[in-house]
Scaffold this motif. Structure first.
Motif, PDB file in Angstrom:
ATOM      1  N   SER A   1      -5.375  -4.343  -0.653  1.00 61.41           N
ATOM      2  CA  SER A   1      -5.034  -2.918  -0.656  1.00 61.41           C
ATOM      3  C   SER A   1      -6.091  -2.016  -0.039  1.00 61.41           C
ATOM      4  O   SER A   1      -6.036  -0.797  -0.179  1.00 61.41           O
ATOM      5  CB  SER A   1      -4.746  -2.465  -2.099  1.00 61.41           C
ATOM      6  OG  SER A   1      -5.765  -2.894  -2.956  1.00 61.41           O
ATOM      7  N   ASP A   2      -7.075  -2.591   0.666  1.00 61.29           N
ATOM      8  CA  ASP A   2      -8.142  -1.730   1.195  1.00 61.29           C
ATOM      9  C   ASP A   2      -7.648  -0.842   2.346  1.00 61.29           C
ATOM     10  O   ASP A   2      -6.715  -1.182   3.063  1.00 61.29           O
ATOM     11  CB  ASP A   2      -9.334  -2.588   1.655  1.00 61.29           C
ATOM     12  CG  ASP A   2     -10.185  -3.024   0.473  1.00 61.29           C
ATOM     13  OD1 ASP A   2      -9.688  -2.990  -0.666  1.00 61.29           O
ATOM     14  OD2 ASP A   2     -11.354  -3.396   0.670  1.00 61.29           O
TER      15      ASP A   2
ATOM     16  N   ASN B   1     -10.075   3.590  -9.191  1.00 63.71           N
ATOM     17  CA  ASN B   1     -10.335   2.197  -8.824  1.00 63.71           C
ATOM     18  C   ASN B   1      -9.835   1.199  -9.876  1.00 63.71           C
ATOM     19  O   ASN B   1      -9.762   0.006  -9.603  1.00 63.71           O
ATOM     20  CB  ASN B   1     -11.844   1.999  -8.592  1.00 63.71           C
ATOM     21  CG  ASN B   1     -12.192   0.564  -8.248  1.00 63.71           C
ATOM     22  OD1 ASN B   1     -12.851  -0.124  -9.021  1.00 63.71           O
ATOM     23  ND2 ASN B   1     -11.730   0.092  -7.105  1.00 63.71           N
TER      24      ASN B   1
ATOM     25  N   LYS C   1       0.834  -1.208   0.000  1.00 63.41           N
ATOM     26  CA  LYS C   1       0.000   0.000   0.000  1.00 63.41           C
ATOM     27  C   LYS C   1       0.869   1.259   0.000  1.00 63.41           C
ATOM     28  O   LYS C   1       0.589   2.196  -0.748  1.00 63.41           O
ATOM     29  CB  LYS C   1      -0.943  -0.023   1.214  1.00 63.41           C
ATOM     30  CG  LYS C   1      -2.056  -1.060   1.081  1.00 63.41           C
ATOM     31  CD  LYS C   1      -3.086  -0.982   2.209  1.00 63.41           C
ATOM     32  CE  LYS C   1      -2.648  -1.687   3.467  1.00 63.41           C
ATOM     33  NZ  LYS C   1      -3.746  -1.853   4.451  1.00 63.41           N
TER      34      LYS C   1
ATOM     35  N   ASP D   1     -12.454   2.116  -0.785  1.00 69.56           N
ATOM     36  CA  ASP D   1     -11.912   0.844  -1.259  1.00 69.56           C
ATOM     37  C   ASP D   1     -10.398   0.842  -1.014  1.00 69.56           C
ATOM     38  O   ASP D   1      -9.953   0.660   0.113  1.00 69.56           O
ATOM     39  CB  ASP D   1     -12.299   0.637  -2.724  1.00 69.56           C
ATOM     40  CG  ASP D   1     -11.917  -0.743  -3.227  1.00 69.56           C
ATOM     41  OD1 ASP D   1     -11.413  -1.543  -2.428  1.00 69.56           O
ATOM     42  OD2 ASP D   1     -12.096  -1.023  -4.432  1.00 69.56           O
ATOM     43  N   ASN D   2      -9.619   1.132  -2.060  1.00 69.37           N
ATOM     44  CA  ASN D   2      -8.169   0.904  -1.954  1.00 69.37           C
ATOM     45  C   ASN D   2      -7.365   2.115  -1.498  1.00 69.37           C
ATOM     46  O   ASN D   2      -7.693   3.255  -1.833  1.00 69.37           O
ATOM     47  CB  ASN D   2      -7.634   0.461  -3.317  1.00 69.37           C
ATOM     48  CG  ASN D   2      -8.339  -0.794  -3.784  1.00 69.37           C
ATOM     49  OD1 ASN D   2      -8.380  -1.776  -3.074  1.00 69.37           O
ATOM     50  ND2 ASN D   2      -8.933  -0.735  -4.974  1.00 69.37           N
TER      51      ASN D   2
END
Ligand code: F6P
Ligand code: MG
Length: 458
Positions: free
Chosen positions: A297-298, A197, A149, A260-261
């Protein structure tokens, strides 16, 4: 069609039991690969654990790897799904969900990796990774996905600078932009947020478009890959609230992001949220993230605050200015980060009102909820084998705490709300259209407020 646990007749859940399907290939190939990477990461950090915790750290590293290897073996040999044993706060709901699955399967089939709903087993894998780590103090707080990340954020620097510089263009003249110009800025930032995304690494650091093409300049070419674009409905929802406020009504708009990521995608979320605040389209933003490392990767709370800090200390004027502004919003409390165990459970969102009533009530107080990414889409639509022409609200099956919009690039073989023939045309032109991340949707739904039980509507 089959009856689910509520008795509704719905299409079957996507599952690895369909040999050759995307779910099957994911469970057979991609999930074991992710587990192998998790094991490698823990092993590579052996010395770090030793430096921090001495022999205890080494013992924990070995024990965690042994649990993860067992997990991988269970997956690859299609063993029954077993109950969690770590006693963490969410273990009970997870174990109850397993019982629900067992009950639905009846006595004919065991609940196992290749026979059960893909959504369930994929979520379960991440919960078992958490279990393996949490059972091994002193490394129980270790985020095994952290390296990826942070790397993805640093590899996105160029794209982030470009985005922040674009934002500064708006900032300079925001006092006197026309309504049309404002909508144009909104559309661009919404679309950047959508494509964030696609794959944060590909937008930011991919061979083709990282340093050369800005995330703003590439929007025109990407437009053709948006299969449903309800941007205008999203705009109207936000703009009408702003107009009412301007007309002296004491309205305060809140927009919720179901994140999300981490990496570039999170930066695009923050930039859009910043725009909503700066333009008066929102007065408050709630960010909903995960309470433990999830789907590689959240965003977790740690990632959220780290990203803001890193943006703030960047050696780039407009980037650090945005970071400082984001930090300020957090300090003032108009931006807040929330996690709820429901986001890291395997439920379809139509279960939320019954299984996480507090979270449902929280979302009801928002004027708009933006759901980022593919997994959220799968949960919105229940990860079922819907016909592509089924309406989005049909697939939501009663889930509608507030006006909501999914911003999603397609990475799983589920898509609803298309025109008749659109799906088959895409299948013949581009067989991987549902899984390649090349296509996207901005799909909006406004619940019928007459049926809403929202405190704000009472
Ligand atoms: O590539 C498929 C997948 O791993 C799905 O399992 C999941 O829905 C998705 O990727 C995660 O993508 P996102 O980060 O957009 O939710
Ligand atoms: Mg994700």
């Amino acid at each position: 069609m089959a009856a689910d646990h509520t008795g509704d007749v719905v299409p079957p859940s996507l599952s690895a039991k369909v040999v050759g399907s995307f779910a099957y290939l994911t469970v057979r190939d991609r999930l074991p690969t992710i587990l192998t990477k998790v094991v490698d990461t823990i092993h590579r950090n052996k010395n770090k654990f030793f430096e921090e915790y001495g022999e205890e750290g080494i013992r924990a590293e070995k024990q965690t790897i042994s649990l993860l290897s067992k997990l991988r073996n269970e997956l690859q040999t299609d063993k029954p799904i077993i109950a969690l044993t770590d006693g963490l706060d969410d273990a009970d709901p997870w174990n109850r969900y397993l019982q629900r699955q067992q009950w639905q399967h009846g006595n004919q089939e065991v609940v196992s990796w290749f026979k059960s709903p893909w959504l369930y087993v994929e979520c379960y894998m991440y919960r078992r990774i958490r279990e393996a780590i949490s059972l091994n103090p002193p490394i129980s707080g270790y985020d095994v996905f952290n390296e990826g990340k942070t790397q993805s954020f640093f590899e996105s620097q160029q794209a982030i600078m470009t985005l922040c510089t674009y934002f500064e263009g708006f900032n300079k003249k925001r006092e006197d932009v026309s309504e049309n110009e404002l909508q144009e800025y909104f559309n661009k930032l919404l679309h950047v947020c959508l494509w964030g995304n696609k794959c944060d690494l590909s937008i930011s650091a991919g061979m083709d478009n990282s340093q050369k093409i800005s995330p703003i300049d590439s929007l025109v070419a990407l437009q053709t890959f948006i299969l449903v674009d309800d941007s205008d409905a999203v705009w109207s929802t936000l703009f009408s609230a702003r107009q009412q406020k301007k007309a002296g009504k004491n309205i305060s708009s809140r927009v919720d992001f179901v994140l999300d990521n981490a990496g570039f995608e999170l930066v695009t979320d923050l930039a859009l949220a910043d725009f909503l605040m700066s333009s008066g389209l929102a007065q408050e933003v709630h960010f909903h993230g995960k309470s433990f490392p999830w789907f590689v990767s959240d965003v977790t709370a740690e990632d959220f605050h780290w990203t803001i800090r890193q943006t703030m200390v960047a050696n780039h004027r407009w980037m650090s200015q945005r970071g400082a502004q984001w930090q300020q919003y957090v300090k003032e409390g108009v931006w807040s980060y929330h996690d709820h165990p429901f986001w890291t459970q395997p439920n379809e969102f139509c279960d939320m009102a019954a299984d996480a009533a507090d979270l449902y009530a929280t979302l009801q107080a928002a004027d708009l909820v933006l759901f980022k990414g593919d997994l959220n889409y799968r949960k919105l639509a229940g990860d079922r084998d819907w016909d592509h022409t089924v309406a989005f609200d049909t697939a939501l099956r009663g889930f509608g705490p507030a006006p909501l919009c999914s911003l999603r690039t397609l990475k799983a073989n589920i898509q609803v709300g298309l025109q008749p023939g659109q799906g088959s045309k895409l299948s013949s032109q581009d067989p991987d259209w549902m899984t390649s991340g090349k296509y996207a949707v901005i799909q909006f739904y406004r619940p019928n407020t007459d049926q809403q039980d929202s405190p704000q509507n009472q």
